[in-house]
Design a protein around this motif. Structure first.
Motif, mmCIF file in Angstrom:
data_model
loop_
_atom_site.group_PDB
_atom_site.id
_atom_site.type_symbol
_atom_site.label_atom_id
_atom_site.label_comp_id
_atom_site.label_asym_id
_atom_site.label_seq_id
_atom_site.Cartn_x
_atom_site.Cartn_y
_atom_site.Cartn_z
ATOM 1 N N LEU A 116 0.860 -1.190 0.000
ATOM 2 C CA LEU A 116 0.000 0.000 0.000
ATOM 3 C C LEU A 116 0.891 1.233 0.000
ATOM 4 O O LEU A 116 1.552 1.531 0.991
ATOM 5 N N LEU A 117 0.914 1.918 -1.141
ATOM 6 C CA LEU A 117 1.734 3.109 -1.327
ATOM 7 C C LEU A 117 0.817 4.309 -1.555
ATOM 8 O O LEU A 117 -0.273 4.170 -2.128
ATOM 9 N N PRO A 118 1.243 5.515 -1.178
ATOM 10 C CA PRO A 118 0.313 6.647 -1.202
ATOM 11 C C PRO A 118 0.030 7.228 -2.579
ATOM 12 O O PRO A 118 -1.057 7.753 -2.813
ATOM 13 N N ARG A 119 1.005 7.177 -3.500
ATOM 14 C CA ARG A 119 0.821 7.895 -4.767
ATOM 15 C C ARG A 119 0.944 7.021 -6.004
ATOM 16 O O ARG A 119 0.488 7.410 -7.078
ATOM 17 N N ILE A 120 1.575 5.882 -5.904
ATOM 18 C CA ILE A 120 1.703 4.995 -7.051
ATOM 19 C C ILE A 120 1.109 3.644 -6.704
ATOM 20 O O ILE A 120 0.992 3.283 -5.534
ATOM 21 N N SER A 121 0.729 2.898 -7.741
ATOM 22 C CA SER A 121 0.286 1.525 -7.543
ATOM 23 C C SER A 121 1.498 0.624 -7.679
ATOM 24 O O SER A 121 2.262 0.720 -8.644
ATOM 25 N N THR A 122 1.707 -0.232 -6.709
ATOM 26 C CA THR A 122 2.837 -1.142 -6.767
ATOM 27 C C THR A 122 2.723 -2.064 -7.977
ATOM 28 O O THR A 122 1.629 -2.325 -8.476
ATOM 29 N N ASN A 123 3.854 -2.558 -8.454
ATOM 30 C CA ASN A 123 3.848 -3.446 -9.613
ATOM 31 C C ASN A 123 3.182 -4.781 -9.267
ATOM 32 O O ASN A 123 3.484 -5.399 -8.253
ATOM 33 N N ILE A 124 2.273 -5.200 -10.145
ATOM 34 C CA ILE A 124 1.600 -6.494 -10.011
ATOM 35 C C ILE A 124 1.939 -7.285 -11.268
ATOM 36 O O ILE A 124 1.513 -6.927 -12.365
ATOM 37 N N SER A 125 2.740 -8.331 -11.133
ATOM 38 C CA SER A 125 3.244 -9.057 -12.293
ATOM 39 C C SER A 125 2.903 -10.533 -12.228
ATOM 40 O O SER A 125 2.754 -11.107 -11.141
ATOM 41 N N VAL A 126 2.820 -11.133 -13.413
ATOM 42 C CA VAL A 126 2.712 -12.586 -13.556
ATOM 43 C C VAL A 126 4.060 -13.097 -14.026
ATOM 44 O O VAL A 126 4.646 -12.554 -14.967
ATOM 45 N N LEU A 179 -1.614 0.649 -21.497
ATOM 46 C CA LEU A 179 -1.451 0.658 -20.045
ATOM 47 C C LEU A 179 -0.584 1.802 -19.553
ATOM 48 O O LEU A 179 -0.848 2.383 -18.506
ATOM 49 N N PHE A 180 0.500 2.114 -20.304
ATOM 50 C CA PHE A 180 1.517 3.014 -19.762
ATOM 51 C C PHE A 180 1.669 4.314 -20.539
ATOM 52 O O PHE A 180 2.055 5.328 -19.966
ATOM 53 N N GLY A 181 1.425 4.319 -21.842
ATOM 54 C CA GLY A 181 1.386 5.558 -22.605
ATOM 55 C C GLY A 181 2.674 6.343 -22.644
ATOM 56 O O GLY A 181 2.649 7.570 -22.786
ATOM 57 N N ARG A 182 3.811 5.668 -22.487
ATOM 58 C CA ARG A 182 5.096 6.377 -22.544
ATOM 59 C C ARG A 182 6.175 5.404 -23.006
ATOM 60 O O ARG A 182 5.986 4.185 -22.995
ATOM 61 N N VAL A 183 7.309 5.955 -23.394
ATOM 62 C CA VAL A 183 8.441 5.134 -23.801
ATOM 63 C C VAL A 183 9.034 4.461 -22.570
ATOM 64 O O VAL A 183 9.262 5.108 -21.543
ATOM 65 N N LEU A 184 9.287 3.155 -22.655
ATOM 66 C CA LEU A 184 9.793 2.381 -21.528
ATOM 67 C C LEU A 184 11.206 1.886 -21.828
ATOM 68 O O LEU A 184 11.469 1.406 -22.932
ATOM 69 N N ASP A 185 12.094 1.985 -20.848
ATOM 70 C CA ASP A 185 13.413 1.395 -21.028
ATOM 71 C C ASP A 185 13.335 -0.105 -20.752
ATOM 72 O O ASP A 185 12.256 -0.645 -20.436
ATOM 73 N N THR A 186 14.461 -0.805 -20.861
ATOM 74 C CA THR A 186 14.450 -2.265 -20.722
ATOM 75 C C THR A 186 13.971 -2.678 -19.341
ATOM 76 O O THR A 186 13.153 -3.599 -19.197
ATOM 77 N N HIS A 187 14.471 -2.012 -18.313
ATOM 78 C CA HIS A 187 14.074 -2.329 -16.941
ATOM 79 C C HIS A 187 12.569 -2.125 -16.752
ATOM 80 O O HIS A 187 11.881 -2.980 -16.177
ATOM 81 N N GLN A 188 12.056 -1.011 -17.259
ATOM 82 C CA GLN A 188 10.633 -0.719 -17.112
ATOM 83 C C GLN A 188 9.773 -1.682 -17.934
ATOM 84 O O GLN A 188 8.675 -2.055 -17.515
ATOM 85 N N THR A 189 10.292 -2.087 -19.112
ATOM 86 C CA THR A 189 9.545 -3.020 -19.960
ATOM 87 C C THR A 189 9.334 -4.354 -19.264
ATOM 88 O O THR A 189 8.279 -4.980 -19.398
ATOM 89 N N MET A 190 10.324 -4.808 -18.493
ATOM 90 C CA MET A 190 10.187 -6.063 -17.751
ATOM 91 C C MET A 190 8.986 -5.993 -16.805
ATOM 92 O O MET A 190 8.131 -6.888 -16.791
ATOM 93 N N PHE A 191 8.903 -4.922 -16.026
ATOM 94 C CA PHE A 191 7.782 -4.778 -15.104
ATOM 95 C C PHE A 191 6.472 -4.554 -15.858
ATOM 96 O O PHE A 191 5.411 -5.058 -15.452
ATOM 97 N N ALA A 192 6.539 -3.807 -16.956
ATOM 98 C CA ALA A 192 5.331 -3.500 -17.722
ATOM 99 C C ALA A 192 4.726 -4.757 -18.337
ATOM 100 O O ALA A 192 3.499 -4.925 -18.341
#
Length: 346
Positions: free
Chosen positions: A207-217, A294-307
């Protein structure tokens, strides 16, 4: 009801700030876009308990040394909320520095070892194949193959033994009792700690105040309904915790307003689910093809993994709710289509 932030000044490097009787806030840097983690130091009788470790960086180690040198008693216990590197990465080092005992849930301790050793469906080779099945292009897949999982670099070593924490345990820290609240979706068996007497919840990443934590499969559990597990975990937390509770999150500022935040997170994810559903209306779509939705922005490799993990989680939710259907095309790519005749709501 909006959130309230009773502590708006962020602790400086090496500063220890009391936020509740016997509970102190530390903030350490992270080498990511999410650039910090909150750690907690708790008075524990004549000694101290630490909650979470920070990332294994020399500057973080030096900050920890300065803090440990100032303590008026020994650190006897290290509690880790979950296996992610910013929470567990310095565990082996901190245990060696302090002589403390590690406390974790089994799901997190064992998952750390499986991920570190890249076995049983965890690791880069399994992730690459999972992302290929969900439509990620060859260029991105090649980057992940070259990069690897990165977990060993971020967690240089792992403890070999621990004290197991279970759901419903009551943990005595100093003169207060803390109830364990186990959450699912972000990590296998994520630990949060709630003290009704103090009115404090150490929420970790759940539970974070401003962002939603990553939920991954993850590849090991390809059909996991991780988003449903996460939202159900939040509902249980909101039921157990009093409205005026001070939430101490791993990222962002301490806040009050648990029920309001849980409601906002439900609304956020439902909006994202509707957007995905609508995008699958006219033609079957893969998880990779829906990252922009879902994200509407350019993602780097690290971000793409979570995305990718998060996109699959949302699509699994929609399929298992009967809102999308799943098929596999001639190239072996999993695609999703909106069902034209959805079951009536009950």
């Amino acid at each position: 009801m909006s959130l309230d932030y009773p502590f708006t000044e962020i602790p400086a490097a090496g500063e220890v700030r009391e936020v509740a009787p016997g509970i102190f806030w530390l903030r350490m840097p992270l080498p990511f876009q999410l650039d910090h983690i909150n750690l907690w130091l708790m008075r524990d009788g004549a000694g101290w308990t630490i909650v979470d470790t920070g990332f294994p960086d020399d500057a973080v180690r030096e900050t920890w040394r300065a803090i440990l040198d100032r303590l008026d008693g020994p650190v006897t216990r290290l509690i880790v909320t979950h296996f992610h590197p910013d929470h567990l990465g310095l565990a082996t080092w901190l245990l060696a520095e302090t002589g403390a005992e590690l406390w974790m849930t089994s799901g997190e301790f064992l998952t750390a070892h499986v991920v570190w050793n890249e076995v049983a469906g965890h690791g880069a080779r399994f992730m690459v194949e999972q992302f290929r099945q969900h439509g990620l292009d060859g260029e991105h897949l090649a980057r992940f193959e070259k990069r690897g999982s990165g977990y060993r670099k971020a967690v240089p070593g792992l403890p070999e033994h621990y004290r197991r924490i279970k759901a419903g345990d009551a943990i005595r820290i100093g003169c207060h009792t803390w109830q364990t609240i186990i959450g699912y979706g972000h990590a296998p068996e994520h630990l949060a700690l709630y003290c009704a007497e103090l009115g404090v919840l150490i929420s970790g990443d759940m539970l974070l105040p401003r962002i939603s934590t990553n939920i991954s499969v993850f590849a090991a559990t390809p059909d996991a309904d991780a988003l449903r597990w996460y939202l159900a975990s939040l509902d249980r937390m909101a039921e157990e915790v009093l409205p005026q509770t001070l939430v101490l999150p791993s990222h962002g500022l301490p806040f009050t307003g648990v029920q309001a935040r849980v409601g906002a997170l439900h609304a956020h994810h439902e909006e994202r689910l509707h957007a995905l559903e609508n995008s699958c209306e006219h033609a079957p779509q893969s998880a990779a093809g829906l990252l922009d939705v879902l994200f509407g922005r350019v993602l780097d490799t690290h971000q793409t993994m979570f995305a990718m993990g998060e996109a699959i989680a949302h699509l699994n939710y929609l399929e298992q709710a009967g809102r999308l259907s799943r098929s596999i095309d001639a190239d072996g790519v999993i695609r999703y289509s909106r069902l034209q005749h959805q079951p009536a709501a009950h």
